[in-house]
Design a protein around this motif. Structure first.
Motif, PDB file in Angstrom:
ATOM      1  N   MET A 133      -3.614   6.554   6.891  1.00 49.56           N
ATOM      2  CA  MET A 133      -2.867   7.801   7.057  1.00 49.56           C
ATOM      3  C   MET A 133      -3.585   8.913   6.299  1.00 49.56           C
ATOM      4  O   MET A 133      -3.715   8.841   5.075  1.00 49.56           O
ATOM      5  N   ASN A 134      -4.063   9.891   7.033  1.00 53.54           N
ATOM      6  CA  ASN A 134      -4.754  11.025   6.441  1.00 53.54           C
ATOM      7  C   ASN A 134      -3.935  12.296   6.632  1.00 53.54           C
ATOM      8  O   ASN A 134      -3.048  12.359   7.480  1.00 53.54           O
ATOM      9  N   GLY A 173       0.783  -1.232   0.000  1.00 54.65           N
ATOM     10  CA  GLY A 173       0.000   0.000   0.000  1.00 54.65           C
ATOM     11  C   GLY A 173       0.809   1.274   0.000  1.00 54.65           C
ATOM     12  O   GLY A 173       0.238   2.367  -0.016  1.00 54.65           O
ATOM     13  N   GLY A 174       2.124   1.183   0.013  1.00 58.58           N
ATOM     14  CA  GLY A 174       2.935   2.385  -0.028  1.00 58.58           C
ATOM     15  C   GLY A 174       2.866   3.051  -1.391  1.00 58.58           C
ATOM     16  O   GLY A 174       2.307   2.494  -2.349  1.00 58.58           O
ATOM     17  N   GLY A 175       3.439   4.247  -1.491  1.00 57.91           N
ATOM     18  CA  GLY A 175       3.449   4.935  -2.769  1.00 57.91           C
ATOM     19  C   GLY A 175       3.821   6.392  -2.636  1.00 57.91           C
ATOM     20  O   GLY A 175       4.252   6.843  -1.572  1.00 57.91           O
ATOM     21  N   LEU A 176       3.629   7.104  -3.734  1.00 58.86           N
ATOM     22  CA  LEU A 176       3.928   8.535  -3.805  1.00 58.86           C
ATOM     23  C   LEU A 176       2.607   9.307  -3.833  1.00 58.86           C
ATOM     24  O   LEU A 176       1.755   9.034  -4.686  1.00 58.86           O
ATOM     25  N   VAL A 177       2.452  10.219  -2.881  1.00 56.60           N
ATOM     26  CA  VAL A 177       1.235  11.027  -2.800  1.00 56.60           C
ATOM     27  C   VAL A 177       1.630  12.481  -2.558  1.00 56.60           C
ATOM     28  O   VAL A 177       2.786  12.787  -2.267  1.00 56.60           O
ATOM     29  N   GLN A 178       0.633  13.355  -2.666  1.00 59.25           N
ATOM     30  CA  GLN A 178       0.866  14.766  -2.395  1.00 59.25           C
ATOM     31  C   GLN A 178       0.452  15.109  -0.966  1.00 59.25           C
ATOM     32  O   GLN A 178      -0.356  14.389  -0.353  1.00 59.25           O
ATOM     33  N   ALA A 179       0.998  16.180  -0.460  1.00 59.83           N
ATOM     34  CA  ALA A 179       0.634  16.641   0.882  1.00 59.83           C
ATOM     35  C   ALA A 179      -0.882  16.834   0.967  1.00 59.83           C
ATOM     36  O   ALA A 179      -1.494  17.376   0.046  1.00 59.83           O
ATOM     37  N   GLY A 180      -1.451  16.351   2.066  1.00 59.83           N
ATOM     38  CA  GLY A 180      -2.888  16.426   2.267  1.00 59.83           C
ATOM     39  C   GLY A 180      -3.643  15.186   1.827  1.00 59.83           C
ATOM     40  O   GLY A 180      -4.819  15.014   2.186  1.00 59.83           O
ATOM     41  N   ASP A 181      -3.002  14.323   1.065  1.00 54.21           N
ATOM     42  CA  ASP A 181      -3.641  13.097   0.592  1.00 54.21           C
ATOM     43  C   ASP A 181      -3.695  12.045   1.693  1.00 54.21           C
ATOM     44  O   ASP A 181      -3.112  12.204   2.768  1.00 54.21           O
ATOM     45  N   SER A 182      -4.381  10.957   1.370  1.00 49.94           N
ATOM     46  CA  SER A 182      -4.487   9.819   2.290  1.00 49.94           C
ATOM     47  C   SER A 182      -3.888   8.579   1.646  1.00 49.94           C
ATOM     48  O   SER A 182      -3.818   8.468   0.424  1.00 49.94           O
ATOM     49  N   LEU A 183      -3.511   7.648   2.505  1.00 56.07           N
ATOM     50  CA  LEU A 183      -2.937   6.388   2.048  1.00 56.07           C
ATOM     51  C   LEU A 183      -3.212   5.352   3.125  1.00 56.07           C
ATOM     52  O   LEU A 183      -3.218   5.674   4.322  1.00 56.07           O
ATOM     53  N   ARG A 184      -3.449   4.117   2.713  1.00 57.24           N
ATOM     54  CA  ARG A 184      -3.638   3.060   3.693  1.00 57.24           C
ATOM     55  C   ARG A 184      -2.607   1.958   3.475  1.00 57.24           C
ATOM     56  O   ARG A 184      -2.521   1.401   2.382  1.00 57.24           O
TER      57      ARG A 184
END
Length: 124
Positions: free
Chosen positions: A83-84, A8-19
């Protein structure tokens, strides 16, 4: 022996969510305390969140409290980290860990089994 595999990891932008998910094999996680740690480049591995079973209890590092949520699905032998409101300072390799101890510890030495890690990168 317990084998743990994160996903479930990855590259996201600030403010995004990931699980993140962590699935165990080799033994049921039913009685284990489970934790998430992270390690940023050049820094020590640090505790992020932990969860124990009975009585149910969770613990969070101050830096993620209110933004991250740890949960577990014992039927699927899986622990999650939602993670939010992600921040660039959350960028790290995230590790799940399992401990046979009946409390949520924050020290690395309190966990006997570790996954291989999942990279989380948060861009600004």
């Amino acid at each position: 022996q317990v084998q743990l595999v994160e996903s479930g990891g990855g590259l996201v932008q600030a403010g995004d969510s990931l699980r993140l998910s962590c699935t165990a094999s080799g033994r049921t996680l039913y009685m284990y305390t489970l934790g998430w740690f992270r390690q940023a480049p050049g820094k020590e591995r640090e505790f992020v969140a932990g969860i124990k079973w009975n009585p149910a209890r969770t613990d969070y590092a101050d830096s993620v409290k209110g933004r991250f949520t740890i949960s577990r699905d014992d039927a699927k032998n899986t622990v999650y980290l939602q993670m939010n409101s992600l921040k660039p300072e959350d960028t790290a390799v995230y590790y799940c860990a399992a401990s046979p101890r009946a409390f949520v510890g924050r020290g690395r030495d309190e966990y006997d089994y570790w996954g291989q890690g999942a990279q989380v990168t948060v861009s600004s």
